[in-house]
Scaffold this motif. Structure first.
Motif, PDB file in Angstrom:
ATOM      1  N   ALA A  84      -6.040   3.833  -1.670  1.00 21.23           N
ATOM      2  CA  ALA A  84      -4.949   4.696  -2.118  1.00 21.23           C
ATOM      3  C   ALA A  84      -4.259   4.128  -3.356  1.00 21.23           C
ATOM      4  O   ALA A  84      -3.879   4.880  -4.268  1.00 21.23           O
ATOM      5  CB  ALA A  84      -3.935   4.877  -0.986  1.00 21.23           C
ATOM      6  N   CYS A  85      -4.107   2.814  -3.403  1.00 19.36           N
ATOM      7  CA  CYS A  85      -3.510   2.177  -4.587  1.00 19.36           C
ATOM      8  C   CYS A  85      -4.376   2.431  -5.821  1.00 19.36           C
ATOM      9  O   CYS A  85      -3.873   2.692  -6.918  1.00 19.36           O
ATOM     10  CB  CYS A  85      -3.341   0.670  -4.362  1.00 19.36           C
ATOM     11  SG  CYS A  85      -1.987   0.231  -3.246  1.00 19.36           S
TER      12      CYS A  85
ATOM     13  N   SER B 224      -3.971   6.026  -6.922  1.00 28.35           N
ATOM     14  CA  SER B 224      -2.645   6.235  -7.507  1.00 28.35           C
ATOM     15  C   SER B 224      -2.596   5.738  -8.947  1.00 28.35           C
ATOM     16  O   SER B 224      -2.063   6.415  -9.837  1.00 28.35           O
ATOM     17  CB  SER B 224      -1.585   5.507  -6.674  1.00 28.35           C
ATOM     18  OG  SER B 224      -1.561   5.990  -5.349  1.00 28.35           O
TER      19      SER B 224
ATOM     20  N   SER C 147       2.636   9.384  -8.405  1.00 24.70           N
ATOM     21  CA  SER C 147       1.634   8.313  -8.425  1.00 24.70           C
ATOM     22  C   SER C 147       2.254   6.967  -8.077  1.00 24.70           C
ATOM     23  O   SER C 147       1.712   6.208  -7.258  1.00 24.70           O
ATOM     24  CB  SER C 147       0.978   8.230  -9.805  1.00 24.70           C
ATOM     25  OG  SER C 147       0.263   9.401 -10.109  1.00 24.70           O
TER      26      SER C 147
ATOM     27  N   LEU D  38       3.341   6.871  -4.351  1.00 21.15           N
ATOM     28  CA  LEU D  38       2.197   6.644  -3.468  1.00 21.15           C
ATOM     29  C   LEU D  38       1.682   5.221  -3.574  1.00 21.15           C
ATOM     30  O   LEU D  38       1.305   4.602  -2.570  1.00 21.15           O
ATOM     31  CB  LEU D  38       1.082   7.643  -3.797  1.00 21.15           C
ATOM     32  CG  LEU D  38       1.359   9.103  -3.434  1.00 21.15           C
ATOM     33  CD1 LEU D  38       0.216   9.997  -3.904  1.00 21.15           C
ATOM     34  CD2 LEU D  38       1.549   9.253  -1.927  1.00 21.15           C
ATOM     35  N   PHE D  39       1.672   4.680  -4.799  1.00 20.37           N
ATOM     36  CA  PHE D  39       1.220   3.299  -4.974  1.00 20.37           C
ATOM     37  C   PHE D  39       2.069   2.352  -4.130  1.00 20.37           C
ATOM     38  O   PHE D  39       1.539   1.523  -3.383  1.00 20.37           O
ATOM     39  CB  PHE D  39       1.291   2.885  -6.440  1.00 20.37           C
ATOM     40  CG  PHE D  39       0.973   1.428  -6.663  1.00 20.37           C
ATOM     41  CD1 PHE D  39      -0.345   1.001  -6.768  1.00 20.37           C
ATOM     42  CD2 PHE D  39       1.986   0.475  -6.747  1.00 20.37           C
ATOM     43  CE1 PHE D  39      -0.648  -0.344  -6.962  1.00 20.37           C
ATOM     44  CE2 PHE D  39       1.699  -0.868  -6.939  1.00 20.37           C
ATOM     45  CZ  PHE D  39       0.382  -1.280  -7.045  1.00 20.37           C
TER      46      PHE D  39
ATOM     47  N   LEU E 105      -2.079   7.840 -12.458  1.00 21.20           N
ATOM     48  CA  LEU E 105      -1.053   7.497 -13.442  1.00 21.20           C
ATOM     49  C   LEU E 105      -1.679   7.262 -14.818  1.00 21.20           C
ATOM     50  O   LEU E 105      -1.159   7.716 -15.842  1.00 21.20           O
ATOM     51  CB  LEU E 105      -0.299   6.244 -12.989  1.00 21.20           C
ATOM     52  CG  LEU E 105       0.917   5.824 -13.836  1.00 21.20           C
ATOM     53  CD1 LEU E 105       1.946   6.941 -13.882  1.00 21.20           C
ATOM     54  CD2 LEU E 105       1.531   4.549 -13.274  1.00 21.20           C
TER      55      LEU E 105
ATOM     56  N   THR F  34      -6.299   0.034 -11.793  1.00 23.57           N
ATOM     57  CA  THR F  34      -7.192   0.832 -10.944  1.00 23.57           C
ATOM     58  C   THR F  34      -8.434   0.032 -10.578  1.00 23.57           C
ATOM     59  O   THR F  34      -8.847  -0.010  -9.405  1.00 23.57           O
ATOM     60  CB  THR F  34      -7.631   2.116 -11.682  1.00 23.57           C
ATOM     61  OG1 THR F  34      -6.487   2.892 -12.015  1.00 23.57           O
ATOM     62  CG2 THR F  34      -8.572   2.944 -10.809  1.00 23.57           C
TER      63      THR F  34
END
Length: 447
Positions: free
Chosen positions: A316-317, A320, A348, A351-352, A324, A416
């Motif tokens: 998920a990170c 996110s 974003s 959520l991060f 972004l 990412t």
């Protein structure tokens, strides 16, 4: 009697609250230092200098655990907490009165010193003070108290002057020091080490831990292993080598995920998005998000499992940060659709932080307590944290320069990639430790 333990823990965690305040201090402050009307300096600072102001805290943070690691068995746990509080108090005073960058950097080093001393000593103090039934719950409050401190500086900082932000920090430190002087007791473990058995018994009785007196006195009376022996065991015992590989890699990837620069530069990042929402409003929303994530994290670890939670969190990170980075690519290259996607930057980052603090940010610390043998856990913890902080210093220092040279989209695509690597590493090398005893975990790692 458990209520007394909770009260002492809350008072001790005022120091952890201060750590979170110091980490979030740069979010509102950097915006002021780059505003000609609000800066106390003669000239506004550059993006590169902003990175140095953020990263200089690491110089103190790295040395703090080694100072407390030595002094905690010489002068006691409580005096070490007091020493960390004094560092915070002096740092806040220095920052409040600063008129040039050199003084600000000095204050940041002192803030980091207090952070390093308090963080490590807090874990030791709570671990020794709390009874078995509530120890785990009290230890997980570390993240919650820290993120609450960050939320406060996010919420108050935009509306007060540069100096007032640090005066508030000094007030927090003053309350902490008063609590340590007049309310918080020394731990029974140190009383035994210092040869004060009667004081140790009185302490445990006050805490309602009469049934633990014999165990605490016996264990604290055992001769501790030297740092050299602990270092030798870290590399010669197979389970420790494998545990070090896992914990050290995750600690490095944590820092490379960008969480510290994102926390420190969050207001500036939002100002770059072109959103119609005020940057400080988005910053406060992110702070609330961190509080939510830190609150639910302790509930998820034992229910879902460490590995599954880590995989979901890192995935998920990564998504996110990709979102972004994509928004900034579209916005900076003039794509019309970016106008309709202004909400994406805030969502974003929200959520991060939710997924980071729900898994990636807490699981490696859990592994430190589960994977290493009792005889070298303390040294391995300090070693792993030090390496991670050194990497964090490099990431934070370079953030402003990379942001300026390569642009925000490339910067966030790098984060990412790091989170993706963390996901793949977790899938390939991290074992599930849920429901296993410490001995079972170490036997598995030793195979």
């Amino acid at each position: 009697m458990g209520a007394i333990q909770v009260i002492f823990s809350i008072l001790v965690y005022i120091g952890q609250f201060g750590i979170g305040y110091n980490l979030g201090w740069t979010a509102p402050v950097l915006a002021k230092l780059q505003d000609p009307e609000q800066t106390p300096l003669d000239n506004i600072i550059s993006d590169g200098m902003s990175s140095w102001i953020v990263s200089f805290i690491y110089f103190g943070t790295i040395s703090g655990p080694y100072i407390s690691g030595y002094l905690c068995n010489v002068i006691g746990r409580k005096p070490c907490l007091f020493l960390g509080g004094c560092a915070h108090f002096i740092a806040s005073l220095t920052l409040a009165m600063s008129k040039n960058v050199a003084v600000i950097l000095t204050g940041r080093v002192l803030s980091g010193l207090g952070n390093g001393i308090i963080y490590v000593t807090n874990l030791m103090y709570i671990g020794e003070m709390a009874s078995t039934k509530i120890r785990g719950t009290l230890l997980t409050l570390t993240g919650l108290s820290s993120t609450f401190g960050t939320l406060i500086v996010y919420s108050v900082g935009p509306f007060v002057t540069y100096a007032t932000i640090s005066w508030l920090s000094m007030t927090i430190s003053g309350i902490y020091l008063i609590a340590l002087c007049f309310v918080v007791p020394e731990t029974a473990t140190f009383h035994v080490i210092a040869g004060k058995k009667d004081a140790a018994i009185a302490n445990l009785t006050l805490l309602g831990r009469q049934s633990d007196i014999e165990e605490v006195v016996t264990k604290a009376s055992e001769k501790s292993r030297s740092k050299k022996d602990q270092m030798t065991e870290m590399f010669t015992v197979k389970s420790n080598r494998r545990a070090l590989f896992i914990v050290l890699t995750l600690s490095v990837l944590q820092q490379m995920s960008g969480v510290i620069p994102l926390t420190a530069f969050v207001t500036i990042i939002f100002a770059m998005t072109g959103s119609t929402v005020e940057a400080y409003v988005s910053t406060i929303i992110v702070g609330l998000t961190q509080i939510f994530a830190a609150s639910i994290a302790p509930l998820l670890v034992d229910r879902i499992g460490r590995k599954i939670l880590l995989l979901v969190s890192t995935a998920a990170c990564s998504l996110s940060m990709a979102a972004l980075g994509t928004y900034f690519y579209l916005y900076n290259n003039g794509y019309a659709i970016a106008e309709d996607l202004q909400w994406l930057s805030l969502v974003s980052l929200m959520l991060f932080f939710v997924f980071y603090f729900s898994g990636f940010g807490i699981i490696p610390n859990t592994f430190i307590g589960e994977m290493f043998t009792d005889t070298c856990r303390g040294f391995c913890s300090t070693f792993s944290a030090t390496v991670g902080w050194i990497v964090g210093f490099g990431v934070t220092t370079s953030f402003g320069y990379i942001l300026l040279a390569w642009g925000p989209s490339t910067t966030f695509y790098i984060f990412t990639a790091t989170c993706t690597i963390a996901f793949l590493f977790s899938a390939a090398f991290v074992p599930e430790t849920k429901g296993k005893s410490l001995l079972q975990i170490q036997e598995f790692l030793g195979k």
